[in-house]
Design a protein around this motif. Structure first.
Motif, PDB file in Angstrom:
ATOM      1  N   SER A   1     -40.636   2.099   4.000  1.00 28.73           N
ATOM      2  CA  SER A   1     -39.391   2.627   4.559  1.00 28.73           C
ATOM      3  C   SER A   1     -39.682   3.609   5.687  1.00 28.73           C
TER       4      SER A   1
ATOM      5  N   ARG B   1     -30.225  -4.233  -0.982  1.00 24.58           N
ATOM      6  CA  ARG B   1     -29.238  -3.155  -0.903  1.00 24.58           C
ATOM      7  C   ARG B   1     -27.840  -3.680  -1.245  1.00 24.58           C
TER       8      ARG B   1
ATOM      9  N   ARG C   1     -26.539   1.593   4.236  1.00 22.47           N
ATOM     10  CA  ARG C   1     -27.501   2.451   4.927  1.00 22.47           C
ATOM     11  C   ARG C   1     -27.697   3.803   4.247  1.00 22.47           C
TER      12      ARG C   1
ATOM     13  N   GLU D   1     -28.780   6.654   1.397  1.00 24.00           N
ATOM     14  CA  GLU D   1     -29.956   6.842   0.557  1.00 24.00           C
ATOM     15  C   GLU D   1     -29.705   6.341  -0.861  1.00 24.00           C
TER      16      GLU D   1
ATOM     17  N   GLY E   1     -30.372   2.724  -0.856  1.00 20.68           N
ATOM     18  CA  GLY E   1     -31.809   2.505  -0.738  1.00 20.68           C
ATOM     19  C   GLY E   1     -32.525   2.717  -2.057  1.00 20.68           C
TER      20      GLY E   1
ATOM     21  N   SER F   1     -34.526  -0.146  -4.276  1.00 19.72           N
ATOM     22  CA  SER F   1     -35.908   0.017  -4.722  1.00 19.72           C
ATOM     23  C   SER F   1     -36.029  -0.203  -6.220  1.00 19.72           C
TER      24      SER F   1
ATOM     25  N   ARG G   1     -35.834   9.265   9.746  1.00 23.64           N
ATOM     26  CA  ARG G   1     -34.659   9.075   8.895  1.00 23.64           C
ATOM     27  C   ARG G   1     -33.723  10.273   8.996  1.00 23.64           C
TER      28      ARG G   1
ATOM     29  N   ARG H   1     -40.381   6.634  -3.151  1.00 25.21           N
ATOM     30  CA  ARG H   1     -40.141   5.201  -2.957  1.00 25.21           C
ATOM     31  C   ARG H   1     -41.441   4.483  -2.638  1.00 25.21           C
TER      32      ARG H   1
END
Length: 229
Positions: free
Chosen positions: A20, A47, A98, A100, A103, A107, A164, A187
């Protein structure tokens, strides 16, 4: 045509894997545009399933429910004003994908072997003429092991966190650099240590460290790996 058919094996694929924040999404889209090839954002699929699971209030610790969600979730892509938009069960969820939160969910569910199996054929179906640029974490090792061109992008965790941070601040999202760095390191550890399709470069992949490099410089390095077009 099924992507597993013998004919599709003649369609060239460029895989761009990496952790990432390594820049693989931006680089992959630009390279695909330059080549005139199709583009696969494999992370968007995970996602999307994570977002759908959240909408259904599913427990991320319930593998069976997540596998059903992976099979049932309708995922679509469309171009709008030069941007790739992602539809989840008919709803434009691009902005939510998009976050967190999305994300972290991606994961977590990506570590479930049955979820990865459920999404494998969807990803391979993107292999269409004249070619495909596939961005993800296991594109060169699992999804397209026969791809003739493979790249693995890296960058320091600190630089990835800063990238980020800037992206989210530009969108008006309240975050801290330290918090993002912790999330990225966590992550990285999850992706590298998972039992199925861990994050690692394919043996034949060309590694490019994007730390301190501009986008154009990385795109040029990737394109230089391909035969004259």
């Amino acid at each position: 045509m099924n992507s597993a058919s013998s004919d599709s094996s003649f369609i060239p694929v460029l895989t761009i894997d990496g952790p990432s924040g390594s820049g693989k999404g931006t680089i992959s889209r630009l390279v695909a545009q330059r080549l005139g090839w199709h583009y696969l954002d494999s992370g968007a699929l995970y996602r999307a399933v994570g977002v759908a699971a959240g909408w259904a209030d599913l427990d991320l610790a319930d593998p069976a429910a997540l596998v059903r969600c992976a099979f049932d979730t309708q995922i679509g892509f469309r171009e709008q004003a030069g941007e790739l938009r992602v539809l989840v069960n008919g709803v434009d969820a691009t902005d939510e994908l998009r976050t967190e939160t999305a994300g972290a969910a991606a994961s977590a569910i990506a570590a479930i072997p049955e979820v990865r199996a459920a999404l494998k054929d969807r990803q391979r179906a993107f292999r269409r003429a004249p070619g495909l640029v596939a961005d993800g974490r296991d594109m060169g090792t699992v999804i397209f092991p026969d791809a003739p061109f493979k790249v693995f992008l890296t960058a320091s965790a600190e630089e990835r966190a800063e990238r980020r941070y800037k992206q989210l601040k530009d969108k008006g999202v309240s975050v801290t650099l330290d918090g993002l760095l912790r999330e990225i390191l966590a992550r990285d550890a999850r992706d590298a240590q998972r039992a199925v399709a861990p994050l690692r470069p394919a043996e034949e992949a060309v590694r490019i460290d994007t730390t301190g490099l501009g986008i154009d410089a990385v795109v040029d390095q990737v394109l230089a790996l391909l035969p004259a077009r």
